[in-house]
Design a protein around this motif. Structure first.
Motif, PDB file in Angstrom:
ATOM      1  N   PHE A  10      60.622  -8.818 -22.447  1.00  0.00           N
ATOM      2  CA  PHE A  10      60.978  -9.644 -20.925  1.00  0.00           C
ATOM      3  C   PHE A  10      62.537  -9.716 -21.093  1.00  0.00           C
ATOM      4  O   PHE A  10      63.267  -9.464 -19.935  1.00  0.00           O
ATOM      5  CB  PHE A  10      60.274 -11.073 -21.125  1.00  0.00           C
ATOM      6  CG  PHE A  10      59.014 -10.735 -20.438  1.00  0.00           C
ATOM      7  CD1 PHE A  10      58.527 -11.181 -19.419  1.00  0.00           C
ATOM      8  CD2 PHE A  10      57.668 -10.460 -21.437  1.00  0.00           C
ATOM      9  CE1 PHE A  10      57.280 -11.021 -18.592  1.00  0.00           C
ATOM     10  CE2 PHE A  10      56.463 -10.276 -20.877  1.00  0.00           C
ATOM     11  CZ  PHE A  10      56.336 -10.687 -19.460  1.00  0.00           C
ATOM     12  N   ALA A  15      63.603 -10.267 -17.334  1.00  0.00           N
ATOM     13  CA  ALA A  15      62.354 -10.834 -16.775  1.00  0.00           C
ATOM     14  C   ALA A  15      62.218 -12.210 -17.257  1.00  0.00           C
ATOM     15  O   ALA A  15      61.332 -12.850 -16.812  1.00  0.00           O
ATOM     16  CB  ALA A  15      61.256  -9.908 -17.113  1.00  0.00           C
ATOM     17  N   LEU A  33      58.680 -16.084 -15.741  1.00  0.00           N
ATOM     18  CA  LEU A  33      58.416 -14.818 -16.432  1.00  0.00           C
ATOM     19  C   LEU A  33      58.302 -13.712 -15.374  1.00  0.00           C
ATOM     20  O   LEU A  33      56.884 -13.766 -14.639  1.00  0.00           O
ATOM     21  CB  LEU A  33      57.259 -14.673 -17.545  1.00  0.00           C
ATOM     22  CG  LEU A  33      57.370 -15.612 -18.687  1.00  0.00           C
ATOM     23  CD1 LEU A  33      56.204 -15.813 -19.315  1.00  0.00           C
ATOM     24  CD2 LEU A  33      58.552 -15.374 -19.512  1.00  0.00           C
ATOM     25  N   LYS A  35      57.100 -10.891 -14.424  1.00  0.00           N
ATOM     26  CA  LYS A  35      56.401  -9.559 -15.106  1.00  0.00           C
ATOM     27  C   LYS A  35      56.738  -8.577 -14.506  1.00  0.00           C
ATOM     28  O   LYS A  35      56.598  -7.264 -15.117  1.00  0.00           O
ATOM     29  CB  LYS A  35      55.080  -9.980 -15.353  1.00  0.00           C
ATOM     30  CG  LYS A  35      54.301  -9.915 -14.017  1.00  0.00           C
ATOM     31  CD  LYS A  35      53.861 -11.391 -13.467  1.00  0.00           C
ATOM     32  CE  LYS A  35      52.981 -11.219 -12.382  1.00  0.00           C
ATOM     33  NZ  LYS A  35      53.005 -12.524 -11.690  1.00  0.00           N
ATOM     34  N   VAL A  38      59.399  -6.171 -15.925  1.00  0.00           N
ATOM     35  CA  VAL A  38      58.405  -5.498 -17.325  1.00  0.00           C
ATOM     36  C   VAL A  38      57.808  -4.408 -16.968  1.00  0.00           C
ATOM     37  O   VAL A  38      57.991  -3.278 -17.474  1.00  0.00           O
ATOM     38  CB  VAL A  38      57.798  -6.856 -18.056  1.00  0.00           C
ATOM     39  CG1 VAL A  38      57.217  -6.002 -19.349  1.00  0.00           C
ATOM     40  CG2 VAL A  38      58.715  -7.740 -18.312  1.00  0.00           C
TER      41      VAL A  38
END
Length: 194
Positions: A10, A15, A33, A35, A38
């Motif tokens: 991450f 992220a 986060l 995501k 990612v």
């Protein structure tokens, strides 16, 4: 893969964000986060989902299908299913409830792993699991890339997390002063137009 390895993925993707965020659950948190930063990298996504698939197999054995909640769970669900060598499906909201659509169907009694991206309260996971059970699936486990509840989220079945974090999340009326002083960002998807 350890929790720290997951966080490194991450961080490398930019992220792991800090500030004041409203999560999809409606809770407020100093950590978000992101995501999608990612998952947009195929190699990074493959590393994480391969590790998650290995953890699923180690804990519950073989499954017949992986099913995810739309929209956030589609990419990790698909990639995890690829490593599990099973079909990937997803549920989406229709009339406010998750349902299998687009011709997706489950054989009665099929062993299903529900695959999520990030779990905070477990609400989306519980709703997805209810839809899978209503369609005839036997949900043997839920799985996610990150459980940010510190292991406290109850999804109704065993939860297999690639990484477990204990990230604070607060109701809007219970914000600590240091968080309340920061401008709010709302990157979640649940409040988008339905």
């Amino acid at each position: 893969m350890t929790s720290e390895d997951v966080l490194d993925e991450f961080r490398a993707a930019g992220a792991l964000r800090e500030g004041h965020f409203v999560l999809s659950s409606g809770l407020h948190s100093p950590v978000f986060l992101q995501k999608n930063l990612v998952f947009m990298n195929a190699d990074r996504c493959a590393r994480l989902c391969k590790a998650l698939a290995e953890k699923i197999t180690a804990q519950v054995g073989a499954v017949d299908v992986a099913i995810s909640p739309a929209v956030g769970g589609i990419i990790p669900g698909y990639e995890t299913a690829r490593w599990l060598k099973v079909p990937s499906m997803y549920v989406e909201r229709e009339g406010g409830e998750f349902k299998l659509r687009r011709g997706f169907g489950i054989e009665p009694g099929a062993k299903v792993v529900m695959v999520e991206d990030i779990v905070t309260t477990g609400l989306s996971s519980r709703e997805c699991i209810a839809a899978i059970k209503a369609a005839g699936g036997d949900v043997v486990a839920a799985a996610c890339i990150v459980d940010r509840s510190g292991g406290r989220a109850d999804v109704g079945v065993p939860l297999i997390a690639l990484a477990t974090l204990d990230v604070p999340a607060y109701p809007a009326d219970q914000l600590p002063p240091e968080l309340a002083a920061i401008a709010i960002e709302d990157p979640g998807s649940r409040r988008l137009s339905k």
